[in-house]
Design a protein around this motif. Structure first.
Motif, PDB file in Angstrom:
ATOM      1  N   GLY A 269       1.822  16.529  -8.752  1.00 48.97           N
ATOM      2  CA  GLY A 269       1.137  15.618  -7.847  1.00 48.97           C
ATOM      3  C   GLY A 269      -0.361  15.549  -8.079  1.00 48.97           C
ATOM      4  N   ILE A 270      -0.972  16.670  -8.446  1.00 48.71           N
ATOM      5  CA  ILE A 270      -2.405  16.688  -8.745  1.00 48.71           C
ATOM      6  C   ILE A 270      -2.703  15.789  -9.947  1.00 48.71           C
ATOM      7  CG2 ILE A 270      -4.310  18.148  -9.513  1.00 48.71           C
ATOM      8  CD1 ILE A 270      -3.695  18.687  -6.669  1.00 48.71           C
TER       9      ILE A 270
ATOM     10  N   GLY B 252       7.761   6.660  -8.837  1.00 41.60           N
ATOM     11  CA  GLY B 252       8.292   6.832  -7.497  1.00 41.60           C
ATOM     12  C   GLY B 252       7.263   7.066  -6.426  1.00 41.60           C
ATOM     13  N   ARG B 253       6.023   7.371  -6.785  1.00 41.77           N
ATOM     14  CA  ARG B 253       5.036   7.801  -5.788  1.00 41.77           C
ATOM     15  C   ARG B 253       4.406   6.645  -5.026  1.00 41.77           C
ATOM     16  NH1 ARG B 253       4.132  11.748  -9.824  1.00 41.77           N
ATOM     17  NH2 ARG B 253       4.260  13.866  -8.985  1.00 41.77           N
TER      18      ARG B 253
ATOM     19  N   TYR C 108       2.653  13.025  -1.578  1.00 41.26           N
ATOM     20  CA  TYR C 108       2.962  12.567  -2.935  1.00 41.26           C
ATOM     21  C   TYR C 108       2.044  13.201  -3.980  1.00 41.26           C
ATOM     22  CZ  TYR C 108       5.451   9.086  -0.225  1.00 41.26           C
ATOM     23  OH  TYR C 108       6.292   8.469   0.677  1.00 41.26           O
ATOM     24  N   PHE C 109       0.930  13.767  -3.524  1.00 41.92           N
ATOM     25  CA  PHE C 109      -0.077  14.294  -4.448  1.00 41.92           C
ATOM     26  C   PHE C 109      -0.324  15.784  -4.241  1.00 41.92           C
ATOM     27  CE2 PHE C 109      -1.578   9.735  -4.002  1.00 41.92           C
ATOM     28  CZ  PHE C 109      -1.033   9.323  -5.222  1.00 41.92           C
ATOM     29  N   SER C 110       0.691  16.523  -3.802  1.00 38.95           N
ATOM     30  CA  SER C 110       0.591  17.982  -3.619  1.00 38.95           C
ATOM     31  C   SER C 110      -0.604  18.361  -2.759  1.00 38.95           C
ATOM     32  CB  SER C 110       0.495  18.679  -4.984  1.00 38.95           C
ATOM     33  OG  SER C 110       1.620  18.396  -5.783  1.00 38.95           O
ATOM     34  N   ALA C 111      -0.830  17.595  -1.699  1.00 38.87           N
ATOM     35  CA  ALA C 111      -2.004  17.826  -0.848  1.00 38.87           C
ATOM     36  C   ALA C 111      -1.640  18.196   0.572  1.00 38.87           C
ATOM     37  CB  ALA C 111      -2.882  16.567  -0.835  1.00 38.87           C
TER      38      ALA C 111
ATOM     39  N   ASP D  24       8.218  14.506  -7.255  1.00 41.24           N
ATOM     40  CA  ASP D  24       8.191  13.089  -7.610  1.00 41.24           C
ATOM     41  C   ASP D  24       7.841  12.929  -9.085  1.00 41.24           C
ATOM     42  OD1 ASP D  24       8.375  10.316  -7.158  1.00 41.24           O
ATOM     43  OD2 ASP D  24       7.403  10.511  -5.214  1.00 41.24           O
ATOM     44  N   LEU D  25       7.858  11.679  -9.564  1.00 39.41           N
ATOM     45  CA  LEU D  25       7.691  11.437 -10.992  1.00 39.41           C
ATOM     46  C   LEU D  25       7.154  10.036 -11.231  1.00 39.41           C
ATOM     47  CD1 LEU D  25       8.157  12.540 -13.872  1.00 39.41           C
ATOM     48  CD2 LEU D  25      10.494  11.679 -13.730  1.00 39.41           C
TER      49      LEU D  25
END
Length: 530
Positions: A74-75, A194-195, A201-204, A212-213
């Motif tokens: 996600g980052i 997919g995000r 969605y961004f590991s936050a 996700d991918l």
């Protein structure tokens, strides 16, 4: 008293019936008209922008081929969007189903605003079902001379009870949504997958992050992504936000202050430091990234409007179906919302019967953020397992890195939400050794017939190896339970993550309430809507 209550109920039911009937009869008049002036992707130039100059030597060494990088972390996915926006000098075309008003959403909005300040043309296209209550911030963006915001299939009424009543009245037409996801910079770089845009969605998020991918593309096929964006932007289903509302100067000043201050907050600084220390970001800065180059990459989308009875031969569902049916040795599927129905169940069990290895990874009940979907999927499990299909269900504790959310950002708990620690959001499949798909398409009726979807089909051993590695990671015992049938033909979940494997006899880690909800949804006639 009883008679009065009955009359009230009858009048309420009659009113709802009249409301829905009027929506069916007057749908064309109730839907906001498409009034936006047509506009199209700006022409490319050899060395007009930083992205032009950076990609020119790469494209020259790989004529006719499209470069692709998988964005699993996600980052990295956030960094790719932010960095491409910073380098853009011509245009940003952004198309999303969800853009949350949270830390990452505001940081990326700031990147778009900053690009517009440099003279970059920004077109932002959002589905309106998730835009309720966000008009103020979006109208401020739209007020910039270089930014235009449009909404897909929007509500006339922007908030409150009127919006709810419109949802009842126009329920059938509002049921069709734009699920596409694309971030296109200068017509040179496209991020498709997919995000959506949001913390999870961004590991936050500290509480819940999605697996996700995405694919980062550059080269000839980016033009196809731009053509898809133009088709939606200029379609009859899309309306300029400025035609639906307006702002006062106090609103504008407040939002501009928030946009300017967000990046200086401690939470933002912590997250941006994580972005800057990403190995992928470092590799990019060191010019050490190694994309896959291929002439067999295609970006494909549904048309902007999908109506019952339309010719579906070009719809994404037909491409997906043909690709899966062509499998000879293996079909590996990852779908967070997996409702295979009779047809796809028959395809998968048929492939298994012919000797192909067929595997599916989806969300467990405990990890699924939409309980109704799990109810639709559950009724097909025994049939798939008896037919030789391997099933894996994501564990809810398989969370990604934590982040910086607040209570307001956390997912809901209930029939349409989950408070689980992790959830699957990757939508992809791999056929045989080299062919695959990564995009927004779930293997469910909603993606097939109601929502618009897009994604990337490829025939490339490098991309296939990346996707196979992610499939094996997600199917591993630390991430998923393997589902099977015991000696009595009942469902059982293998938990092999600990020192001693355990066989579980009921939906793991799901509360009785969630099990009951899933059971109820399983027997309701809702499958076509899932």
């Amino acid at each position: 008293m009883v008679g009065r209550a009955r009359r009230i109920m009858l009048w309420g039911a009659f009113s709802v019936l009249v409301l829905v009937a009027s929506g069916l009869l007057l749908a064309d008049h109730l839907t906001p008209p498409s009034t936006g002036a047509p506009s199209y992707a700006l022409p490319l130039a050899a060395d007009h922008t930083a992205l032009d100059r950076e990609l020119a030597p790469l494209l020259a060494r790989n004529p006719g081929k499209t470069g692709a990088l998988t964005l699993i972390d996600g980052i990295d996915a956030f960094a790719a969007r932010a960095m491409s926006a910073r380098q853009a000098g011509r245009s940003l075309d952004l198309q999303y189903y969800i853009w949350h008003d949270d830390l990452t959403g505001r940081l990326l909005a700031r990147e778009a605003w900053t690009a517009a300040e440099r003279g970059v043309r920004v077109r932002l296209l959002l589905d309106d079902i998730n835009s309720g209550g966000k008009d103020t911030a979006l109208l401020v963006l739209d007020g910039h001379p270089n930014i235009e915001v449009r909404l897909y299939n929007p509500f006339r009424n922007r908030s409150g009870i009127a919006r709810l009543l419109e949802m009842l009245q126009r329920g059938f037409s509002l049921n069709h949504r734009m699920h596409n996801k694309a971030w296109i910079a200068d017509g040179r770089v496209a991020i498709v997958g997919g995000r959506n845009v949001g913390l999870e969605y961004f590991s936050a998020s500290k509480s819940s992050n999605f697996h996700d991918l995405d694919l980062l593309l550059f080269g000839p096929e980016v033009a196809q992504a731009s053509a898809i964006f133009d088709a939606f932007w200029n379609s009859e289903a899309v309306v300029p936000l400025s035609d639906l509302g307006g702002l006062g100067m106090d609103d504008i000043r407040a939002v501009l202050e928030a946009i300017g201050d967000e990046a200086r907050t401690p939470a933002a600084q912590r997250y941006l430091q994580r972005v800057e220390s990403s190995p992928t970001v470092r590799a990019y800065l060191d010019d050490a990234l190694a994309p896959h180059w291929s002439g067999r990459i295609r970006v494909i989308s549904d048309p902007p409007v999908k109506r019952p009875g339309d010719d579906s031969s070009g719809w994404l569902v037909e491409h997906v179906d043909a690709s899966l049916r062509s499998a000879q040795r293996a079909a590996l599927l990852v779908s967070p919302y997996f409702v295979p129905g009779e047809d796809t169940s028959a395809v998968l069990t048929g492939l298994a019967a012919d000797g192909a290895h067929v595997g599916v990874i989806t969300n467990s009940l405990a990890a699924n953020d939409v309980v109704a979907v799990h109810g639709g999927y559950a009724k097909y499990r025994k049939r798939l397992l008896a037919g030789g299909v391997h099933l894996y269900e994501l564990r809810p504790e398989a969370a990604g890195d934590g982040g910086t959310d607040t209570a307001a950002d956390r997912p809901r708990s209930g029939p349409m939400g989950s408070s689980s620690g992790a959830s699957l959001h990757t939508k992809a499949f791999l056929v045989d050794e080299t062919r695959g798909f990564i995009g927004s398409y779930n293997l469910d009726p909603r993606s097939a017939w109601l929502n618009t979807e897009m994604g990337v089909f490829f025939d490339d051993p490098g991309l296939a190896a990346d996707l196979r590695a992610e499939y094996l990671h997600l199917a591993g015992p630390a991430i998923s339970w393997k589902v099977g049938l015991d000696a009595d033909g009942d469902l059982a979940w293998l938990d092999a993550a600990g020192p001693e494997p355990r066989l579980l006899q009921s939906e793991p880690e799901a509360s009785r309430w969630r099990r009951l909800q899933a059971l109820v949804f399983r027997h309701l006639p809702l499958e076509s809507q899932l």
